[in-house]
Design a protein around this motif. Structure first.
Motif, short mmCIF file in Angstrom:
data_model
loop_
_atom_site.label_atom_id
_atom_site.label_comp_id
_atom_site.label_asym_id
_atom_site.label_seq_id
_atom_site.Cartn_x
_atom_site.Cartn_y
_atom_site.Cartn_z
N TYR A 103 0.83 -1.21 0.00
CA TYR A 103 0.00 0.00 0.00
C TYR A 103 0.87 1.26 0.00
O TYR A 103 0.47 2.31 -0.49
CB TYR A 103 -0.92 0.00 1.23
CG TYR A 103 -2.00 1.06 1.15
CD1 TYR A 103 -3.12 0.86 0.35
CD2 TYR A 103 -1.89 2.25 1.88
CE1 TYR A 103 -4.11 1.83 0.28
CE2 TYR A 103 -2.87 3.22 1.80
CZ TYR A 103 -3.98 3.00 0.99
OH TYR A 103 -4.96 3.97 0.90
N SER B 95 3.65 1.47 -1.62
CA SER B 95 4.46 1.48 -2.83
C SER B 95 3.68 2.06 -4.02
O SER B 95 2.59 1.56 -4.36
CB SER B 95 4.91 0.05 -3.17
OG SER B 95 5.67 0.00 -4.34
N PRO B 96 4.16 3.11 -4.68
CA PRO B 96 5.41 3.84 -4.38
C PRO B 96 5.22 4.89 -3.29
O PRO B 96 6.19 5.42 -2.75
CB PRO B 96 5.76 4.51 -5.70
CG PRO B 96 4.43 4.77 -6.33
CD PRO B 96 3.55 3.60 -5.92
N ALA B 97 3.95 5.21 -2.93
CA ALA B 97 3.69 6.18 -1.87
C ALA B 97 2.34 5.85 -1.24
O ALA B 97 1.48 5.22 -1.86
CB ALA B 97 3.68 7.61 -2.43
N PHE B 98 2.14 6.28 -0.02
CA PHE B 98 0.90 6.00 0.70
C PHE B 98 -0.31 6.49 -0.10
O PHE B 98 -0.39 7.64 -0.51
CB PHE B 98 0.92 6.69 2.06
CG PHE B 98 -0.32 6.43 2.88
CD1 PHE B 98 -0.40 5.30 3.68
CD2 PHE B 98 -1.40 7.31 2.85
CE1 PHE B 98 -1.54 5.05 4.44
CE2 PHE B 98 -2.54 7.06 3.60
CZ PHE B 98 -2.61 5.93 4.39
N GLY B 99 -1.27 5.57 -0.31
CA GLY B 99 -2.52 5.95 -0.98
C GLY B 99 -2.43 6.09 -2.48
O GLY B 99 -3.42 6.43 -3.12
N SER B 100 -1.27 5.78 -3.06
CA SER B 100 -1.13 5.94 -4.52
C SER B 100 -1.77 4.79 -5.30
O SER B 100 -2.04 4.90 -6.49
CB SER B 100 0.34 6.06 -4.90
OG SER B 100 1.06 4.91 -4.52
N ILE B 101 -1.99 3.68 -4.62
CA ILE B 101 -2.59 2.52 -5.28
C ILE B 101 -4.05 2.80 -5.60
O ILE B 101 -4.77 3.41 -4.81
CB ILE B 101 -2.44 1.27 -4.38
CG1 ILE B 101 -2.82 0.00 -5.15
CG2 ILE B 101 -3.26 1.39 -3.11
CD1 ILE B 101 -2.48 -1.27 -4.38
N SER B 102 -4.50 2.36 -6.76
CA SER B 102 -5.90 2.60 -7.16
C SER B 102 -6.83 1.64 -6.43
O SER B 102 -6.40 0.61 -5.89
CB SER B 102 -6.04 2.40 -8.67
OG SER B 102 -5.87 1.03 -9.01
N ASP C 8 -6.60 -1.81 -8.04
CA ASP C 8 -5.40 -2.56 -7.67
C ASP C 8 -5.45 -3.02 -6.22
O ASP C 8 -4.94 -4.09 -5.88
CB ASP C 8 -4.16 -1.70 -7.89
CG ASP C 8 -3.79 -1.59 -9.36
OD1 ASP C 8 -4.22 -2.45 -10.14
OD2 ASP C 8 -3.07 -0.65 -9.72
#
Length: 232
Positions: A26, A28-35, A38
């Motif tokens: 979660y 990676s690459p930054a907090f909250g960047s995951i959709s 995903d």
């Protein structure tokens, strides 16, 4: 037992390991960047790792356990397989499936029941490379092949080092249509389809895996003659 109820029975150490993995992903690459999409796929994979969802679940299992639509269930399964499956794993899964074919009415088509939507795309690509196509119009999980396409697919998975010996065995028990392995398999499957269509062949149909799996086992080749000679 419903999936949500199974969580209480999980080993705490297993949960810790999976939770750590989930947090790292979660971030990676930054907090909250995951959709959201995903994240759903990631959670689905972690549920499989915890064995809350089986490795090769049926679509209905996902619909029931996750309370999602059929389209969502297929999407989760497809994406998880896409991200985790190796070619070797797909080939092994496909070999299991082709040892349990469905001989459809009039023997004009042979069906393969496939719950893994990613494997369906894989098999279509495999068939395209050996100059055959599939007919997926019946249902999303049942693809239909001409006997020629199925025979070509089956033959492509027979180990090269076993082909000559298997050909000799099949010809000796009357399976040949020509002197190639593909031709011998054609005669064999034609007989199998006819037998299974009759009540006499019900036992063969119910135990077809016991027959066809012999072609892919090193210790199974020697048993092909005894197993198949009664079919011809």
């Amino acid at each position: 037992m419903k999936l949500i109820d199974k969580i209480d029975s999980l080993n705490s150490d297993d949960i810790k390991v999976v939770f750590k993995e989930l947090v790292k992903d979660y971030f990676s690459p930054a907090f909250g960047s995951i959709s959201k999409r995903d994240l759903d796929i990631l959670l689905f994979i972690k549920l499989q790792k915890l064995k809350l969802i089986s490795e090769n679940p049926e679509i209905y299992e996902l619909i029931s356990e996750l309370r999602v639509t059929r389209a969502k269930a297929r999407s989760l399964l497809y994406e998880s397989k896409l991200r985790q499956s190796t070619t070797k794993q797909l080939d092994e899964e496909l070999i299991e499936i082709i040892t349990n074919p469905i001989f459809l009415k009039d023997n004009d088509k042979i069906g393969l029941e496939i719950g893994n939507p990613y494997l369906i795309d894989y098999i279509k690509d495999k068939l395209k490379k050996i100059n055959h196509i599939t007919d997926g119009s019946f249902s999303p999980e049942l693809i239909k092949l001409t006997p020629e396409a199925f025979e070509a697919l089956f033959e492509s998975y027979v180990p090269n080092e076993s082909k000559t010996e298997i050909l000799k065995i099949l010809i000796s028990i009357g399976a040949k249509e020509d002197t190639t392995l593909k031709g011998a398999l054609k005669g064999m499957f034609k007989k199998l389809g006819s037998k299974i269509a009759d009540k006499v062949g019900e036992e063969i149909g119910e135990n077809i895996v016991d027959y066809l799996s012999l072609f892919f086992k090193k210790d199974g080749i020697s048993k092909i003659e005894d197993k198949f000679k009664g079919i011809f």
